[in-house]
Motif scaffolding. Sequence first.
Motif, short mmCIF file in Angstrom:
data_model
loop_
_atom_site.label_atom_id
_atom_site.label_comp_id
_atom_site.label_asym_id
_atom_site.label_seq_id
_atom_site.Cartn_x
_atom_site.Cartn_y
_atom_site.Cartn_z
N ILE B 7 -71.90 9.95 -64.80
CA ILE B 7 -71.22 11.07 -65.63
C ILE B 7 -70.74 10.71 -66.89
CG2 ILE B 7 -69.65 13.05 -65.27
CD1 ILE B 7 -69.69 12.73 -62.40
N ARG B 8 -70.05 9.60 -66.80
CA ARG B 8 -69.32 8.88 -68.08
C ARG B 8 -70.42 8.48 -68.70
NH1 ARG B 8 -65.14 5.15 -64.33
NH2 ARG B 8 -63.86 6.64 -64.19
N ASP B 9 -71.41 8.02 -68.57
CA ASP B 9 -72.40 7.72 -69.53
C ASP B 9 -73.08 8.60 -70.13
OD1 ASP B 9 -71.93 5.02 -68.65
OD2 ASP B 9 -73.68 4.78 -67.47
N THR B 10 -73.44 9.73 -69.26
CA THR B 10 -74.17 10.89 -69.98
C THR B 10 -73.06 11.60 -70.84
OG1 THR B 10 -75.15 11.33 -67.92
CG2 THR B 10 -75.13 13.19 -69.25
N ALA B 11 -71.84 11.70 -70.49
CA ALA B 11 -70.94 12.29 -71.55
C ALA B 11 -70.71 11.34 -72.84
CB ALA B 11 -69.63 12.34 -70.96
N ARG B 12 -70.84 10.11 -72.55
CA ARG B 12 -70.62 9.20 -73.83
C ARG B 12 -72.03 9.24 -74.87
NH1 ARG B 12 -70.96 4.50 -71.76
NH2 ARG B 12 -68.85 4.50 -70.80
N CYS B 38 -59.66 18.12 -68.27
CA CYS B 38 -59.36 17.44 -69.51
C CYS B 38 -60.71 17.75 -70.46
CB CYS B 38 -59.27 16.04 -69.57
SG CYS B 38 -60.71 15.15 -68.97
N VAL B 39 -60.37 17.62 -71.81
CA VAL B 39 -61.21 17.75 -72.70
C VAL B 39 -61.55 16.53 -73.39
CG1 VAL B 39 -62.04 19.28 -74.51
CG2 VAL B 39 -61.00 20.31 -72.89
N VAL B 40 -62.84 15.98 -73.54
CA VAL B 40 -63.16 14.68 -74.01
C VAL B 40 -63.87 14.91 -75.36
CG1 VAL B 40 -64.43 12.42 -73.73
CG2 VAL B 40 -63.13 13.42 -71.71
N THR B 41 -63.32 14.34 -76.44
CA THR B 41 -63.96 14.67 -77.63
C THR B 41 -64.53 13.41 -78.42
OG1 THR B 41 -61.92 14.41 -78.65
CG2 THR B 41 -62.50 16.64 -78.19
N LYS B 42 -64.03 12.08 -77.86
CA LYS B 42 -64.42 10.92 -78.26
C LYS B 42 -65.25 10.08 -77.50
CE LYS B 42 -60.66 10.24 -81.41
NZ LYS B 42 -59.36 10.80 -80.94
N PRO B 43 -66.30 9.49 -77.89
CA PRO B 43 -67.26 8.83 -77.00
C PRO B 43 -66.64 7.74 -76.07
CG PRO B 43 -68.25 8.64 -78.92
CD PRO B 43 -67.03 9.53 -79.23
N GLU B 44 -65.56 7.02 -76.64
CA GLU B 44 -64.80 5.85 -76.13
C GLU B 44 -63.94 6.53 -74.76
OE1 GLU B 44 -64.92 6.40 -79.37
OE2 GLU B 44 -62.80 6.63 -80.15
N GLU B 45 -63.79 7.86 -75.26
CA GLU B 45 -62.74 8.56 -74.10
C GLU B 45 -63.45 8.94 -72.66
OE1 GLU B 45 -61.29 11.66 -75.97
OE2 GLU B 45 -59.65 10.84 -77.00
N ALA B 46 -64.84 8.86 -72.76
CA ALA B 46 -65.54 9.07 -71.72
C ALA B 46 -65.39 8.58 -70.15
CB ALA B 46 -67.08 9.15 -72.03
N ASP B 47 -64.86 7.21 -70.26
CA ASP B 47 -64.58 6.54 -69.23
C ASP B 47 -63.37 6.99 -68.23
OD1 ASP B 47 -66.50 4.93 -69.16
OD2 ASP B 47 -65.70 3.22 -70.20
N SER B 48 -62.52 8.08 -69.13
CA SER B 48 -61.45 8.63 -68.43
C SER B 48 -61.89 9.65 -67.48
CB SER B 48 -60.57 9.26 -69.48
OG SER B 48 -61.08 10.16 -70.07
N LEU B 49 -63.23 10.03 -67.56
CA LEU B 49 -63.86 10.92 -66.52
C LEU B 49 -63.79 10.69 -65.05
CD1 LEU B 49 -66.55 12.75 -68.73
CD2 LEU B 49 -64.27 13.62 -68.22
N VAL B 50 -63.66 11.59 -64.21
CA VAL B 50 -63.69 11.23 -62.93
C VAL B 50 -64.08 12.22 -61.99
CG1 VAL B 50 -61.25 9.87 -62.70
CG2 VAL B 50 -61.40 12.35 -62.04
N TRP B 51 -64.81 11.63 -60.74
CA TRP B 51 -65.39 12.72 -59.87
C TRP B 51 -65.05 12.28 -58.40
CZ3 TRP B 51 -66.82 17.18 -58.41
CH2 TRP B 51 -67.38 17.52 -57.42
N ASP B 52 -64.02 12.93 -58.12
CA ASP B 52 -63.67 12.98 -56.68
C ASP B 52 -63.15 14.20 -55.97
OD1 ASP B 52 -60.90 13.50 -57.26
OD2 ASP B 52 -60.39 11.57 -58.30
N PRO B 53 -62.86 14.10 -54.48
CA PRO B 53 -62.57 15.24 -54.01
C PRO B 53 -61.39 16.00 -54.22
CG PRO B 53 -62.27 13.41 -52.23
CD PRO B 53 -62.92 12.82 -53.87
N THR B 54 -60.56 15.53 -55.26
CA THR B 54 -59.62 16.21 -55.86
C THR B 54 -59.85 17.20 -57.07
OG1 THR B 54 -58.62 14.55 -57.15
CG2 THR B 54 -57.86 14.74 -55.04
N CYS B 55 -61.05 17.13 -57.50
CA CYS B 55 -61.54 17.88 -58.62
C CYS B 55 -61.75 19.43 -58.22
CB CYS B 55 -62.87 17.56 -59.08
SG CYS B 55 -62.87 15.77 -59.75
N TYR B 56 -60.42 19.87 -57.62
CA TYR B 56 -60.52 21.42 -57.38
C TYR B 56 -60.62 22.29 -58.63
CZ TYR B 56 -56.82 18.85 -54.60
OH TYR B 56 -56.18 17.94 -54.08
#
Lengths: 142, 343
Positions: B7-12, B38-56
């Motif tokens: 997901i992070r790579d795709t976003a980046r 969150c709203v990620v606007t810079k490629p280097e921020e893409a690593d902050s994205l997560v996917w876990d069971p709390t993505c309500y």
Amino acid sequence: MSEQTYEPKIVAFLCKWCSSAGSDLAGVSRIQYPANATPIQVPCSGSVSPMYILSALKKGADGVLVSGCHIGDCHYLEGNYLARRKLHLVKELLQFVGIEENRFRMSWVSAAEGAKFAEVVKEFVDDLRPMGPQEKLKAKRA
Amino acid sequence: MINVQDIRDTARDLLAKGEVRAVIGWRAGSRGMAAEPCVVTKPEEADSLVWDPTCYHNLALQLVNDRKDLVHSKKTATAPIGIVAKGCDARAIVVLLQEHYFKREDVYIIGVSCENSGVLDERKVKAQVGGFAPSAAAFDGDNFSVKTAKGDKKLAGREVMADRCLECRTPFPKENNTAFGDDKTGREFDAQFAALARFEANDEAARWEFWQRQFDRCIRCFACRSVCPMCFCDECVVDSIEMKIAPETTAEEKANRIRWIERSAVRSENATYHMTRALHLAGRCVDCGECERVCPVNIPLRLLNTKMEREAREAFGFDPGASIGGPSLVASFRDDDPGEFIR
């Protein structure tokens, strides 16, 4: 209010082209029917928003009647088809939260059916009277 | 299992190539284990994205907010906006597209499948871990593992998954530009509308007894409305805030402005509010269950919405969020719609 003097209050949303004219016909034909319904003329049964119905109940109506043209006879071609679908949902929702089924009624009355309009109102009043006042959704104001 | 790095790579990549101007996703939150939008606007921020069971969160809401920002600031978008979407988020986006809220080419959907899992219900988790609020949660096959102060703990998926996920049949975002995870459409954990059928077995008096308790409790915080991606009206029927008050506006005009529903939190107004909301969501609600999750007084709002959903399906053969091109529920009809209730 004692049971003897209780008269159900009905708010009737009548389509301008059919049911409203039908109620007029009932009047000029001197057909006797209960005077419990307060008519509100609307352009089309399809223009009746669910808010109208909920609002009427909230303001103390004991029953709400929506009446329009027979299917296929809508002045705006499809308004009553839309009304049928929309008000089916309202009816289901009212029953779902536990409002008596007979508090809301819908009918098709054409401009030529004065006698049917009188009959619809009479039946509605007969069904409402034993239920007593509608207190569930009525706003309580000091 | 989805590798979050994908997901992070795709976003980046998308951000680096300028194909999207931002990516809406989830990042680690600051409140316990829950992720936050969150709203990620810079490629280097893409690593902050997560996917876990709390993505309500249903991120379609952020998409609506983005659209509102654009419109209110009278800006035009330079590129589409990316969004990470699970099954229910994608269904909500489909309904928004169906209503022409934005165009399909304005949004780049990075789909994530919940596969045979879903998001957690924090109340159920708390009951299971006994007092020690977890600080992190992760998918563990079809089950979950959580980190607590007492150490790691495995939790059975069916025990702690949100009710909406147990009833969900479409965990895969069908509408997507790219998607991760297996398509498990049609899975069945709990019979659909099971809770609804149980409730409807009650008689009329018991149903009202139940709902009057719920309506009495409502504090009218409007969290259900705020969190709903379908409640996008600038002015809600509940609060007429946009009445123009000029020096010549008389007191009578102010007093007589139309108020369908008063703002006071009393039973009649609360009942009308919730019923109106259910009707406005009929044929649009995709059962993401966010309203029920955010309700501070635990009103079972999904019951009202799923009632409308089932009615739309059974009486009119209507499935919200299924296709972009179709008509909306209350703006269409069929000749054989049920009409036996009409005299």
